[in-house]
Design a protein around this motif. Structure first.
Motif, mmCIF file in Angstrom:
data_model
loop_
_atom_site.group_PDB
_atom_site.id
_atom_site.type_symbol
_atom_site.label_atom_id
_atom_site.label_comp_id
_atom_site.label_asym_id
_atom_site.label_seq_id
_atom_site.Cartn_x
_atom_site.Cartn_y
_atom_site.Cartn_z
ATOM 1 N N VAL A 28 0.086 36.073 -69.317
ATOM 2 C CA VAL A 28 1.345 36.277 -68.593
ATOM 3 C C VAL A 28 1.960 34.935 -68.231
ATOM 4 C CG1 VAL A 28 2.359 37.132 -66.434
ATOM 5 C CG2 VAL A 28 0.829 38.597 -67.753
ATOM 6 N N GLU A 29 1.154 33.985 -67.807
ATOM 7 C CA GLU A 29 1.681 32.656 -67.484
ATOM 8 C C GLU A 29 2.272 31.987 -68.721
ATOM 9 O OE1 GLU A 29 2.318 31.220 -64.549
ATOM 10 O OE2 GLU A 29 1.690 33.179 -63.808
ATOM 11 N N ARG A 30 1.603 32.113 -69.869
ATOM 12 C CA ARG A 30 2.153 31.546 -71.109
ATOM 13 C C ARG A 30 3.458 32.250 -71.484
ATOM 14 N NH1 ARG A 30 -3.523 31.070 -72.524
ATOM 15 N NH2 ARG A 30 -3.488 33.168 -73.410
ATOM 16 N N LEU A 31 3.494 33.564 -71.280
ATOM 17 C CA LEU A 31 4.703 34.331 -71.581
ATOM 18 C C LEU A 31 5.848 33.915 -70.657
ATOM 19 C CD1 LEU A 31 6.154 36.588 -73.105
ATOM 20 C CD2 LEU A 31 5.030 38.233 -71.573
ATOM 21 N N ARG A 32 5.564 33.738 -69.374
ATOM 22 C CA ARG A 32 6.594 33.267 -68.433
ATOM 23 C C ARG A 32 7.139 31.907 -68.842
ATOM 24 N NH1 ARG A 32 3.702 34.762 -62.744
ATOM 25 N NH2 ARG A 32 4.397 36.922 -62.630
ATOM 26 N N LEU A 33 6.248 31.019 -69.241
ATOM 27 C CA LEU A 33 6.670 29.698 -69.681
ATOM 28 C C LEU A 33 7.520 29.813 -70.949
ATOM 29 C CD1 LEU A 33 6.604 26.646 -69.375
ATOM 30 C CD2 LEU A 33 4.472 26.646 -70.675
ATOM 31 N N GLY A 34 7.093 30.648 -71.887
ATOM 32 C CA GLY A 34 7.875 30.860 -73.096
ATOM 33 C C GLY A 34 9.259 31.398 -72.785
ATOM 34 N N ASP A 52 8.778 42.566 -68.295
ATOM 35 C CA ASP A 52 9.047 43.753 -67.493
ATOM 36 C C ASP A 52 8.041 44.848 -67.804
ATOM 37 O OD1 ASP A 52 10.818 45.299 -65.616
ATOM 38 O OD2 ASP A 52 10.871 46.586 -67.408
ATOM 39 N N GLY A 53 7.772 45.062 -69.068
ATOM 40 C CA GLY A 53 6.803 46.083 -69.450
ATOM 41 C C GLY A 53 5.411 45.814 -68.895
ATOM 42 N N TYR A 77 19.102 47.909 -68.970
ATOM 43 C CA TYR A 77 17.754 48.209 -69.455
ATOM 44 C C TYR A 77 16.919 48.823 -68.322
ATOM 45 C CZ TYR A 77 12.888 47.292 -70.671
ATOM 46 O OH TYR A 77 11.547 47.420 -70.881
ATOM 47 N N LEU A 78 16.967 48.212 -67.145
ATOM 48 C CA LEU A 78 16.191 48.732 -66.018
ATOM 49 C C LEU A 78 16.651 50.122 -65.604
ATOM 50 C CD1 LEU A 78 15.755 45.557 -63.781
ATOM 51 C CD2 LEU A 78 14.061 46.647 -65.282
#
Length: 92
Positions: A28-34, A52-53, A77-78
């Protein structure tokens, strides 16, 4: 974007059920950074929807403060996701 490829890239697996809590948190941290580094709008939005998913997306106003079209798309989307979760798929 291919979901399996995203999981492989950010979580080092195509099977999220194999992740430990620590591996998930690191992914998740890598995804946030991406997400933060991404400049192409379509890819940025796709990464946000994955966040979000997984229950870790920033609010649209924060995520897309300088991109009003993406902010509006994220809000829609939300709304759609909430409606689907609450009322189900009308085609079923």
């Amino acid at each position: 974007m291919d979901l399996d490829a995203l999981f492989l890239h950010f979580f080092a697996t195509e099977d999220p059920s194999t992740l430990t809590q620590e591996d998930f948190s690191l992914g998740v941290e890598r995804l946030r950074l991406g997400f933060e580094l991404e400049r192409e709008e379509g890819r940025k939005f796709a990464l946000w929807t994955l966040l979000d998913g997984l229950g870790h997306a920033p609010l649209p106003a924060d995520a897309f403060a300088k991109q009003p079209q993406l902010k509006a798309a994220a809000e829609e989307y939300l709304k759609a996701a909430f409606h689907l979760g609450r009322f189900g798929d009308p085609d079923e």
